[in-house]
Scaffold this active site. Sequence first.
Site, PDB file in Angstrom:
ATOM      1  CB  VAL A  82      -6.728  36.572 -23.476  1.00 57.39           C
ATOM      2  CG1 VAL A  82      -6.950  37.151 -24.856  1.00 57.39           C
ATOM      3  CG2 VAL A  82      -5.286  36.117 -23.317  1.00 57.39           C
TER       4      VAL A  82
ATOM      5  CD  GLU B 151     -10.677  31.761 -21.421  1.00 56.16           C
ATOM      6  OE1 GLU B 151     -10.744  30.611 -21.835  1.00 56.16           O
ATOM      7  OE2 GLU B 151     -10.462  32.741 -22.176  1.00 56.16           O
TER       8      GLU B 151
ATOM      9  CB  ILE C  72     -14.333  36.939 -24.273  1.00 62.71           C
ATOM     10  CG1 ILE C  72     -15.082  38.271 -24.323  1.00 62.71           C
ATOM     11  CG2 ILE C  72     -14.572  36.139 -25.532  1.00 62.71           C
ATOM     12  CD1 ILE C  72     -14.667  39.160 -25.504  1.00 62.71           C
TER      13      ILE C  72
ATOM     14  CE  LYS D 283      -5.983  42.230 -22.064  1.00 64.20           C
ATOM     15  NZ  LYS D 283      -6.893  43.391 -22.010  1.00 64.20           N
TER      16      LYS D 283
ATOM     17  N   GLY E 165     -13.112  43.995 -15.383  1.00 65.10           N
ATOM     18  CA  GLY E 165     -14.076  44.178 -14.291  1.00 65.10           C
ATOM     19  C   GLY E 165     -14.147  42.950 -13.400  1.00 65.10           C
TER      20      GLY E 165
ATOM     21  N   GLY F 229     -10.811  39.384 -20.653  1.00 65.94           N
ATOM     22  CA  GLY F 229     -11.668  39.290 -19.464  1.00 65.94           C
ATOM     23  C   GLY F 229     -12.627  38.118 -19.483  1.00 65.94           C
TER      24      GLY F 229
HETATM   25  N1  HSE Z   1      -6.992  47.734 -19.011  1.00 69.53           N
HETATM   26  C1  HSE Z   1      -7.567  46.631 -19.696  1.00 69.53           C
HETATM   27  C2  HSE Z   1      -8.625  47.131 -20.640  1.00 69.53           C
HETATM   28  C3  HSE Z   1      -8.223  45.626 -18.775  1.00 69.53           C
HETATM   29  O1  HSE Z   1      -8.952  48.318 -20.653  1.00 69.53           O
HETATM   30  O2  HSE Z   1      -9.149  46.338 -21.397  1.00 69.53           O
HETATM   31  C4  HSE Z   1      -7.344  44.536 -18.342  1.00 69.53           C
HETATM   32  O3  HSE Z   1      -6.519  44.023 -19.327  1.00 69.53           O
END
Ligand code: HSE
Length: 428
Positions: A134, A131, A138, A207, A304, A136
């Site tokens: 893809v 999970e 969500i 993703k 994050g 973060g």
């Molecule tokens: N670097 C990615 C972003 C975060 O800015 O969404 C991790 O996939």
Amino acid sequence: MTTPLRLGIAGLGTVGVGIVRIVQKHADLLEKRAGRPVQIVAVSARSKTKNRDVDLSAYDWEDSPVTLAKREDIDVFVEVIGGHEGPAKDATEAAIASGKDVVSANKALLAIHGQALAEAAEAAGRVIRFEAAVAGGIPVVKSLTEGLAGNEITRVMGVMNGSCNYILTRMQDAGLTYQAVFDEANQLGYLEADPELDVGGIDAGHKLALLASIAFGTQVDFDAVELEGIGSVTIEDINQAADMGYKIKLLGVAQMTGRGLEQRMSPCLVPDSSPLGQLAGGTNMVVLEGDAVSQIVLRGPGAGEGPTASAVMGDVMDIARGMRVTTFGQPASTLRKARAARAAVAAPYYLRMQLIDKPGALAKVAHVLGEAGISIDRMRQYDHTDTSAPVLIVTHKTTRSALDEALTQFKATGVVVGDPVAIRIEAV
Ligand code: HSE
């Protein structure tokens, strides 16, 4: 006491530390929900002595993630190292071979080796959940594999790279060039160590490939994703697209067509008033469409410590509760190899060009479009300089090949200065 679920965590960067914090802070909550304790047994990272501002003293330390993955006293190997080769891959394979379930945040590893890993895990009777790989925080993988399991999925779309969305939003808000905002974002540490992973669309492409596999029952195929990054998006296009009622987004689209599986990650125009058009800053949005549900829109933090660790823990909790979902939503042996669609379905396009300011110039451009079978929907001409005038055209739906033909023919008119810009407008 009921049997605890024992975790080994490989990688103690932002996400690994976030997982440790959740397990420590919510031990009671996790136990109540799973009906059994969730415990960390051992951890591994490059540096043992680095100050991570979290208490690791209760856990065994392993220098090697492969050794961690093989430990007999762990049930779940949590991989938050990153990278599609090297220690992450070796340790994930070792974990499966030694009978561990795997929870991974590693989009590159799964987008490139997902099919082989899923087959190995299923042959060993283990699960791989991802999970956190893809969008973060969500829960989009769960939405597709579980919540929408009764649908034929028709399209998956999304803004899945927060750094790119931040750059494009900031360019528009501050009126800055791409390079100025890129430098700013890099200095603020918003970009991956290799920024091309973000701005080249690679991270978001990984993703999209993962979601496409679940959505369409196909073997994950990152190489088939048509990739274009945001490096060529100009402030002029952002401003003029806005003037025509659009925002420019790095948009991923996957859909099954009669010509094969289409997977695109590229800058697109979306209506300003749409949920995707309204998405600002580093936030992610995924739009899922199915025959029964119609459309759902998921929005949230794509990166994050807290959001990514939250997604990892969602997977850990599934395993703790005894939920064993296949990696890509159906047995790996039943995922078919998809034929890649060689051309995207027809769409309207935004064209920007600089025309020599003389009688008949616009007529020549309109003639080329007409000859290519492209119909003009809207057109605007802006303040001209001494010799040339910026012209914007929004076309009706056309194919990219017809458009490419027109772009070639523009050169022969002698009235188009420089290279015209063409950006797809996605119906969202
Ligand atoms: N670097 C990615 C972003 C975060 O800015 O969404 C991790 O996939």
